[in-house]
Design an enzyme around this catalytic site. Structure first.
Site, PDB file in Angstrom:
ATOM      1  N   GLY A 125       0.834  -1.196   0.000  1.00 15.98           N
ATOM      2  CA  GLY A 125       0.000   0.000   0.000  1.00 15.98           C
ATOM      3  C   GLY A 125       0.864   1.238   0.000  1.00 15.98           C
ATOM      4  CB  CYS A 168       5.253  -4.068   0.375  1.00 11.71           C
ATOM      5  SG  CYS A 168       6.034  -2.475   0.233  1.00 11.71           S
ATOM      6  CE1 TYR A 169       0.993   1.112   5.443  1.00 11.62           C
ATOM      7  CE2 TYR A 169      -0.794  -0.485   5.502  1.00 11.62           C
ATOM      8  CZ  TYR A 169      -0.236   0.703   5.939  1.00 11.62           C
ATOM      9  OH  TYR A 169      -0.886   1.475   6.848  1.00 11.62           O
ATOM     10  CG  HIS A 184       5.805  -5.540  -4.489  1.00 11.17           C
ATOM     11  ND1 HIS A 184       4.497  -5.425  -4.074  1.00 11.17           N
ATOM     12  CD2 HIS A 184       6.449  -4.437  -4.049  1.00 11.17           C
ATOM     13  CE1 HIS A 184       4.359  -4.278  -3.421  1.00 11.17           C
ATOM     14  NE2 HIS A 184       5.525  -3.670  -3.390  1.00 11.17           N
ATOM     15  CD  GLU A 233       2.854  -8.298  -5.444  1.00  8.02           C
ATOM     16  OE1 GLU A 233       3.665  -9.010  -4.855  1.00  8.02           O
ATOM     17  OE2 GLU A 233       2.501  -7.178  -5.026  1.00  8.02           O
ATOM     18  CB  SER A 263     -23.782  -7.239 -26.423  1.00 11.19           C
ATOM     19  OG  SER A 263     -22.610  -7.921 -26.020  1.00 11.19           O
ATOM     20  N   GLY A 264     -23.483 -10.105 -28.113  1.00 14.26           N
ATOM     21  CA  GLY A 264     -22.574 -10.726 -29.075  1.00 14.26           C
ATOM     22  C   GLY A 264     -21.151 -10.694 -28.551  1.00 14.26           C
ATOM     23  CB  ILE A 306     -16.306 -12.776 -24.818  1.00 17.48           C
ATOM     24  CG1 ILE A 306     -16.046 -14.071 -24.069  1.00 17.48           C
ATOM     25  CG2 ILE A 306     -15.561 -11.627 -24.220  1.00 17.48           C
ATOM     26  CD1 ILE A 306     -14.688 -14.610 -24.219  1.00 17.48           C
ATOM     27  CG  ASP A 307     -17.293  -9.652 -20.718  1.00 19.65           C
ATOM     28  OD1 ASP A 307     -16.454 -10.539 -20.949  1.00 19.65           O
ATOM     29  OD2 ASP A 307     -17.002  -8.468 -20.495  1.00 19.65           O
ATOM     30  CB  SER A 308     -23.557 -10.402 -22.765  1.00 18.24           C
ATOM     31  OG  SER A 308     -23.341 -10.417 -24.153  1.00 18.24           O
ATOM     32  CB  THR A 309     -21.466 -14.865 -25.338  1.00 14.73           C
ATOM     33  OG1 THR A 309     -21.741 -13.818 -26.264  1.00 14.73           O
ATOM     34  CG2 THR A 309     -21.712 -16.199 -25.984  1.00 14.73           C
ATOM     35  CE  LYS A 333     -12.944  -9.279 -22.188  1.00 13.91           C
ATOM     36  NZ  LYS A 333     -14.258  -8.623 -22.258  1.00 13.91           N
TER      37      LYS A 333
END
Ligand code: XMP
Length: 516
Positions: free
Chosen positions: A56, A83-84, A172, A174, A227-228, A230-233, A372
């Site tokens: 942070g 870290c923090y 870090h 990550e 909508s066509g 990827i998310d809504s599909t 995503k």
């Protein structure tokens, strides 16, 4: 989500907290981020198997800096402070933290001082490169802790209470610049916390489907705007698996779609999945309302309202609808719960704003725990083909914000044809996959040209080809000139009404990806 194993990441505001969550999930363990203001009871109720305290921007001694609830340590779970997170552990458990005169930022060389589960399997080299970004550092570890690694500048670069499985690192793990960061995180998950790591997209699908079934019940009906994209599909297919025909998908053809859009995605879904799909032809309604409108914000508003109007009418025709499905993703969720407050960028266009309240619908968001790239993995598991999985994002207002100036059926058709050529040429090379988005824009100017012996005075098209990781920033893609030449030649030769093609070489910021 009720899962066998879960790591809870407590966010103290680091820019890279999301990366920790991704790395943990990539290792096969489900993880969730919660802001550091989350009450202890709420965290306990999540039943985590281990905790990670993020980095942070604050100094632990600063007024108002987030603190550590001692109850968190008393839960007796394995903890990794980064870290923090490390400085907090040191301060709270009785160590000494020094406020630095200057921030240390960049590479450092870590020398291991004590063999312990966190370092298992790391190469025996005298030092390894780690990435530092900190102000404060730990001067003396708390009682019960020992120094397990140091760097040239920081003696307590990592510390551990081996008995209580509490580890803390100043660097870090990550970020990609930390040489063996992935191994260190794996060690925390599998050697320290002794997790099994069975989280996969397949197990996500099973759990998500069961959860949706429980939430929606035996009789609930759900509407979902397709909508066509990827998310809504993917959201629709998960719900379809959960409740079958009680899911009602609504696809609105607003007349602002790209060439082949409706046939490709909707055609594919109809052919391969037994979806309850209502397609609404609303081209005339949308184009009628947009006639004569040139202001971009005005266009977006009209399209938004009209979409809601059409969607609401369709949804009301279905009896007993109780739920509205949305393809909200995890970054949107974290953005709105971060302790720093919601980000200034609010993507209101991503949902049918206001509709759930107005229609008194409850929300179901099957993707709200996914990133995503994880949605793409789920899509593949659900049997969606690459052309849907890797489809470039397409804005809700569609071609309306790419036909600059007035929107007419004729100008839309010119853009549609030019854009189809851009898509074909990108697909023909490997650039489609390498790019975030590539499309054509129709400008509101005409220019003089020559065709045979005749003078022409016709439209100008711009090519917008961009690279980006998250659309927050973007740069123009360095597409080879031969490909650009083919696009330009083909557009000018094949699209009646265009005699000039220009290339947009602006980055975002200060430009945006879309022109309007
Ligand atoms: P800008 O133009 O802001 O776009 O750089 C960033 C990303 O968002 C997409 N975009 C939209 N998506 N509705 C959407 O669903 C919209 O109104 C909208 N406006 C922009 C854009 O295509 C890019 O990927």
């Amino acid at each position: 989500m009720q899962l066998a194993e879960k790591v809870v990441i407590i966010d103290y505001g680091s820019q890279v907290t999301q990366l920790i969550a991704r790395r943990v999930r990539e290792a096969g363990v489900y993880s969730e981020i919660h802001p550091c203001t989350t009450p202890l009871e709420q965290l306990r109720a999540l039943k985590p198997n281990a905790l990670i305290l993020s980095g942070g921007p604050c100094s632990v001694s600063e007024d108002g800096a987030p603190q550590l609830d001692p109850g968190l340590v008393e839960l007796g779970l394995p903890i990794l402070g980064i870290c923090y997170g490390m400085q907090l552990l040191a301060k709270e458990l009785g160590g000494q933290v020094e406020r630095a005169k200057e921030r240390e930022y960049g590479r450092a060389h870590l020398a291991i001082a004590t063999a312990c589960p966190l370092w298992e399997g790391l190469p025996e080299a005298p030092t390894q490169t780690v990435w530092m970004s900190h102000g404060d550092h730990v001067l003396a570890p708390p009682p019960g802790f020992e120094v397990i690694a140091s760097t040239e500048k920081v003696h307590v670069a990592a510390m551990a209470d081996l008995g209580r499985s509490i580890y803390a690192v100043q660097f870090h793990p990550e970020v990609a610049h930390t040489e063996h960061g992935e191994q260190i995180l794996h060690n925390f998950l599998f050697k320290v916390a002794k997790l099994k790591g069975k989280w996969t997209m397949g197990s996500f699908i099973e759990t998500c489907v069961a959860e949706m079934q429980a939430k929606i019940g035996e009789t609930g009906q759900v509407v979902c705007g397709l909508s066509g994209g990827i998310d809504s599909t993917v959201a629709a297919l998960l719900l379809h698996r959960a409740i079958g025909k009680r899911l009602h998908c609504i696809f609105v053809d607003n007349g602002l779609l790209r060439a082949g859009e409706r046939e490709e995605v909707i055609g594919f879904l109809t052919a391969h999945f037994d979806l309850n799909l209502h397609t609404v032809d609303a081209q005339d309604l949308f184009l009628g309302k947009l006639a004569g409108v040139t202001d971009p914000e005005q266009k977006r508003k009209i399209i938004g309202y009209t979409f809601i109007e059409v969607f609401e009418r369709e949804a009301k025709a279905i009896s007993n609808v109780e739920f509205l499905a949305q393809g909200t993703l995890y970054p949107d969720v974290i953005e709105s719960v971060s302790f720093r407050g919601p980000s200034a960028v609010i993507k209101s266009h991503h949902n049918v704003g206001g509709l759930p309240d107005r229609m008194q619908l409850k929300l179901v968001e099957p993707l709200r725990e996914l990133f995503k790239d994880e949605v793409r993995k789920v899509a593949a598991q659900l049997g969606l083909p690459d052309f849907i999985i890797w489809r470039h994002p397409f804005p809700g207002p569609g071609l309306a914000i790419r036909v600059i100036g007035e929107i007419t059926a004729e100008r839309l058709e010119i853009l549609r044809q030019a854009d189809a050529i851009v898509q074909q040429e990108l697909h023909a090379s490997d650039w489609y996959r390498k790019m975030w988005q590539g499309f054509a824009v129709l400008l509101p100017v005409k220019s003089v040209g020559v065709m045979g012996d005749d003078r022409t005075y016709e439209h100008v098209c711009a090519l917008r080809l961009v690279e980006s990781v998250d659309a927050m920033t973007a740069d123009w893609a360095r597409v080879p000139p031969e490909i650009l030449a083919r696009m330009s030649n083909r557009i000018i030769n094949e699209v009646k009404g265009v005699n000039r093609v220009v290339l947009d070489i602006s980055s975002k910021p200060p430009a945006t990806i879309e022109w309007e």
